[in-house]
Design an enzyme around this catalytic site. Structure first.
Site, PDB file in Angstrom:
ATOM      1  N   TYR A   1       0.893  -1.434  -0.031  1.00  0.00           N
ATOM      2  CA  TYR A   1       0.042  -0.053  -0.027  1.00  0.00           C
ATOM      3  C   TYR A   1       0.598   1.275  -0.063  1.00  0.00           C
ATOM      4  CZ  TYR A   1      -3.737  -3.347   1.433  1.00  0.00           C
ATOM      5  OH  TYR A   1      -4.607  -4.427   1.716  1.00  0.00           O
TER       6      TYR A   1
ATOM      7  N   HIS B   1      -0.478 -11.985   1.896  1.00  0.00           N
ATOM      8  CA  HIS B   1      -1.401 -11.281   1.349  1.00  0.00           C
ATOM      9  C   HIS B   1      -1.867 -12.037  -0.081  1.00  0.00           C
ATOM     10  CE1 HIS B   1      -2.141  -6.972   0.055  1.00  0.00           C
ATOM     11  NE2 HIS B   1      -3.294  -7.366   0.036  1.00  0.00           N
TER      12      HIS B   1
ATOM     13  N   PRO C   1     -15.125  -4.397   3.582  1.00  0.00           N
ATOM     14  CA  PRO C   1     -16.444  -4.242   4.201  1.00  0.00           C
ATOM     15  C   PRO C   1     -17.456  -3.524   3.753  1.00  0.00           C
ATOM     16  CG  PRO C   1     -15.070  -3.288   5.718  1.00  0.00           C
ATOM     17  CD  PRO C   1     -14.128  -3.768   4.738  1.00  0.00           C
TER      18      PRO C   1
ATOM     19  N   GLY D   1     -17.725  -2.820   0.477  1.00  0.00           N
ATOM     20  CA  GLY D   1     -17.769  -3.133  -0.665  1.00  0.00           C
ATOM     21  C   GLY D   1     -17.130  -2.278  -1.871  1.00  0.00           C
ATOM     22  N   ARG D   2     -15.808  -1.698  -1.241  1.00  0.00           N
ATOM     23  CA  ARG D   2     -15.058  -0.760  -1.979  1.00  0.00           C
ATOM     24  C   ARG D   2     -15.730   0.651  -1.915  1.00  0.00           C
ATOM     25  NH1 ARG D   2     -13.553  -5.547  -4.122  1.00  0.00           N
ATOM     26  NH2 ARG D   2     -11.368  -6.159  -3.827  1.00  0.00           N
ATOM     27  N   GLY D   3     -16.656   0.834  -1.303  1.00  0.00           N
ATOM     28  CA  GLY D   3     -17.471   2.159  -1.439  1.00  0.00           C
ATOM     29  C   GLY D   3     -18.704   2.032  -1.919  1.00  0.00           C
TER      30      GLY D   3
ATOM     31  N   LEU E   1     -21.305   0.535  -0.491  1.00  0.00           N
ATOM     32  CA  LEU E   1     -22.189   0.552   0.703  1.00  0.00           C
ATOM     33  C   LEU E   1     -21.781   1.854   1.275  1.00  0.00           C
ATOM     34  CD1 LEU E   1     -21.956  -3.262   1.584  1.00  0.00           C
ATOM     35  CD2 LEU E   1     -24.119  -1.833   1.147  1.00  0.00           C
TER      36      LEU E   1
HETATM   37  N1  LIG Z   1      -6.530  -8.811   1.717  1.00  0.00           N
HETATM   38  C1  LIG Z   1      -6.549  -8.039   0.799  1.00  0.00           C
HETATM   39  O1  LIG Z   1      -6.354  -8.490  -0.354  1.00  0.00           O
HETATM   40  C2  LIG Z   1      -7.258  -6.936   0.727  1.00  0.00           C
HETATM   41  C3  LIG Z   1      -8.065  -6.284  -0.585  1.00  0.00           C
HETATM   42  C4  LIG Z   1      -8.760  -4.912  -0.267  1.00  0.00           C
HETATM   43  C5  LIG Z   1      -8.693  -4.225   0.928  1.00  0.00           C
HETATM   44  N2  LIG Z   1      -8.174  -4.889   1.871  1.00  0.00           N
HETATM   45  C6  LIG Z   1      -8.155  -4.198   3.108  1.00  0.00           C
HETATM   46  O2  LIG Z   1      -9.372  -4.058   3.382  1.00  0.00           O
HETATM   47  C7  LIG Z   1      -9.423  -2.422   3.927  1.00  0.00           C
HETATM   48  C8  LIG Z   1     -10.752  -1.609   3.417  1.00  0.00           C
HETATM   49  O3  LIG Z   1     -10.934  -2.034   2.010  1.00  0.00           O
HETATM   50  P1  LIG Z   1     -11.158  -0.621   1.018  1.00  0.00           P
HETATM   51  O4  LIG Z   1     -10.931   0.394   1.583  1.00  0.00           O
HETATM   52  O5  LIG Z   1     -11.048  -1.174  -0.372  1.00  0.00           O
HETATM   53  O6  LIG Z   1     -12.908  -0.902   1.016  1.00  0.00           O
HETATM   54  P2  LIG Z   1     -14.092  -0.339   1.875  1.00  0.00           P
HETATM   55  O7  LIG Z   1     -13.613  -0.166   3.290  1.00  0.00           O
HETATM   56  O8  LIG Z   1     -15.113  -1.312   1.559  1.00  0.00           O
HETATM   57  O9  LIG Z   1     -14.500   1.048   1.510  1.00  0.00           O
HETATM   58  C9  LIG Z   1     -13.829   2.047   1.384  1.00  0.00           C
HETATM   59  C10 LIG Z   1     -14.487   3.365   0.418  1.00  0.00           C
HETATM   60  O10 LIG Z   1     -15.522   3.503   1.244  1.00  0.00           O
HETATM   61  C11 LIG Z   1     -15.664   4.734   1.632  1.00  0.00           C
HETATM   62  N3  LIG Z   1     -16.064   5.192   2.768  1.00  0.00           N
HETATM   63  C12 LIG Z   1     -15.772   4.606   3.992  1.00  0.00           C
HETATM   64  N4  LIG Z   1     -16.488   4.860   5.047  1.00  0.00           N
HETATM   65  C13 LIG Z   1     -17.516   5.590   4.474  1.00  0.00           C
HETATM   66  C14 LIG Z   1     -18.590   6.453   4.881  1.00  0.00           C
HETATM   67  N5  LIG Z   1     -18.646   6.272   6.506  1.00  0.00           N
HETATM   68  N6  LIG Z   1     -19.345   6.779   4.257  1.00  0.00           N
HETATM   69  C15 LIG Z   1     -19.245   7.344   2.897  1.00  0.00           C
HETATM   70  N7  LIG Z   1     -18.188   6.505   2.514  1.00  0.00           N
HETATM   71  C16 LIG Z   1     -17.173   5.634   3.065  1.00  0.00           C
HETATM   72  C17 LIG Z   1     -14.112   5.260   1.277  1.00  0.00           C
HETATM   73  O11 LIG Z   1     -14.348   6.700   0.830  1.00  0.00           O
HETATM   74  P3  LIG Z   1     -13.284   7.586   0.835  1.00  0.00           P
HETATM   75  O12 LIG Z   1     -12.007   6.896   0.281  1.00  0.00           O
HETATM   76  O13 LIG Z   1     -13.626   8.980   0.309  1.00  0.00           O
HETATM   77  O14 LIG Z   1     -12.755   7.905   2.455  1.00  0.00           O
HETATM   78  C18 LIG Z   1     -13.873   4.251   0.447  1.00  0.00           C
HETATM   79  O15 LIG Z   1     -14.167   4.868  -0.967  1.00  0.00           O
HETATM   80  C19 LIG Z   1      -8.144  -1.921   3.051  1.00  0.00           C
HETATM   81  O16 LIG Z   1      -7.678  -0.712   3.832  1.00  0.00           O
HETATM   82  C20 LIG Z   1      -7.230  -3.089   3.151  1.00  0.00           C
HETATM   83  O17 LIG Z   1      -6.652  -2.894   4.548  1.00  0.00           O
HETATM   84  C21 LIG Z   1      -7.371  -6.173   1.771  1.00  0.00           C
END
Ligand SMILES: NC(=O)c1ccc[n+]([C@@H]2O[C@H](COP(=O)([O-])OP(=O)(O)OC[C@H]3O[C@@H](n4cnc5c(N)ncnc54)[C@H](OP(=O)(O)O)[C@@H]3O)[C@@H](O)[C@H]2O)c1
Length: 349
Positions: A62, A132, A216, A218-220, A222
């Site tokens: 990252y 990973h 959690p 769904g990448r934004g 939800l």
């Molecule tokens: N193991 C793996 O291969 C893998 C793969 C993917 C992710 N991950 C882990 O999972 C974590 C989370 O994944 P992710 O960031 O991809 O997806 P996510 O947590 O499902 O969603 C993040 C997105 O949601 C938005 N968001 C977050 N909280 C919000 C709220 N309260 N209201 C409105 N929008 C909101 C963020 O917006 P903003 O950006 O505008 O803040 C961002 O665009 C990563 O940081 C990583 O640690 C692991």
């Protein structure tokens, strides 16, 4: 008054840590748009600490996340108050244009990657060290032997596996304890519950392994922002690569999310993101979430999901809504679909 944090044991013998963690990917990698400037990145880390959201999830993939954490640890002296997870397995390089990745989880690389992360982080131990993504040539037993040695040396406290199959998890556990797995799991990505995801959730439950839900929200999907017109950000790969975010699926999926949003507002008086986190936390005491964000206000909002409890009936209603919603498009591009529940090569004698 703020609700106390939900604390859960990470696996059957693991420590008690906050069930709502913080995923740091977006404050290091430009996957969904520009990475904030340093003052904002430190402000978000400070706020996470202040709230008690001290289960941090990063990776050597990252961007400069590990170096940023090093600076934060030096500035605050609070390394020992963070439960720090990082990951290895992706071979570094600039993949942002091609999205073609290489992996290495050989015995030697596992040792080397851990040493490099310890150096980058400026710490002498990692609380939870994940594979990973497994490579195509290393039996999981070889990777686990390296991880077990790192654990015996005190360099890592707990072992985690991300994006693996039930078979890989069983084989891994025959070598050394695994505290957690990190698959994708959210209201609209429930493969781990069934054969499509190798019944990983049931396997974890049988073996006492915690489930840390990647993406959690769904990448934004939800979120309150999904479906809103936004200024194009060339760095945001979602609309280019992720079928659910592609222009042809946007309007349909926004209408589906609007139904979840209405449930959140009318029935629970909360945001759709908070409801999505509460739904996951309702799945069991072995489930953790690591929502990612680049904004303090979303961090605070997500943390407040500690105070939202769903009844059995509400959980089922939401599940039914998701099952019957007809959400359009896959969560990941075609070339990544076989990365989610990977088996590894058999050991040869
Ligand atoms: N193991 C793996 O291969 C893998 C793969 C993917 C992710 N991950 C882990 O999972 C974590 C989370 O994944 P992710 O960031 O991809 O997806 P996510 O947590 O499902 O969603 C993040 C997105 O949601 C938005 N968001 C977050 N909280 C919000 C709220 N309260 N209201 C409105 N929008 C909101 C963020 O917006 P903003 O950006 O505008 O803040 C961002 O665009 C990563 O940081 C990583 O640690 C692991």
């Amino acid at each position: 008054m703020a609700s106390p944090p939900i604390m859960r044991n990470l696996g059957k013998n693991g420590p008690k840590i906050p069930a709502i963690g913080f995923g740091l990917m977006l404050i290091g990698s430009p996957a969904y748009g520009a990475v904030p400037q340093d003052s904002d990145r430190f402000a978000i880390l400070d706020k996470a600490f202040e709230l008690g959201a001290t289960f941090w999830d990063t990776s050597d993939l990252y961007g400069d996340n590990e170096q940023l954490l090093n600076q934060w640890f030096q500035r605050t002296g609070k390394r020992d108050q963070i439960f720090l997870a990082t990951k290895f397995g992706y071979v570094k390089g600039d993949h942002s244009k091609t999205m073609q990745f290489q992996f290495d989880t050989s015995f030697e690389y596992t040792k080397k990657a851990c040493q490099a992360s310890l150096r980058a982080l400026g710490t002498d131990y990692i609380d939870l060290y994940y594979v990973h993504q497994v490579d195509n040539i290393t039996p999981i037993e070889d990777t686990m032997r390296a991880l077990a040695e790192l654990q015996a040396e005190g360099k890592i406290k707990h072992i985690g596996l991300s994006m693996i199959s039930s078979t890989t998890l069983r084989r891994a556990l025959a070598v050394a304890p695994v505290a957690a797995v990190q698959p994708e799991y959210s209201l609209f990505s429930r493969e781990i519950e069934g054969p499509e995801g190798t019944d990983l959730l049931a396997t974890c439950r049988e073996l006492g392994v915690a489930v840390v839900c990647a993406t959690p929200l769904g990448r934004g999907l939800l979120s309150s922002d999904f479906g809103k017109p936004s200024s194009p950000d060339d760095a945001d790969l979602r609309a280019k690569l992720m079928p659910r975010f592609m222009p042809e699926n946007q309007a349909h999926n926004a209408a589906v999310v609007a139904r979840v949003r209405a449930f959140a507002a009318d029935r629970k008086g909360c945001s759709v993101s908070q409801l999505a986190l509460a739904w996951l936390l309702k799945q069991g005491d072995d489930v953790f979430v690591i929502p990612g964000t680049r904004r303090v206000k979303y961090l605070e909002e997500n943390w407040a999901a500690n105070g939202i409890a769903l009844s059995d009936g509400e959980e089922t209603e939401l599940r039914l809504l998701a099952e019957t919603s007809g959400l359009a498009g896959a969560a990941l591009p075609e070339q990544f679909l076989d990365h989610k529940f990977k088996d590894t090569k058999e050991v040869s004698f």
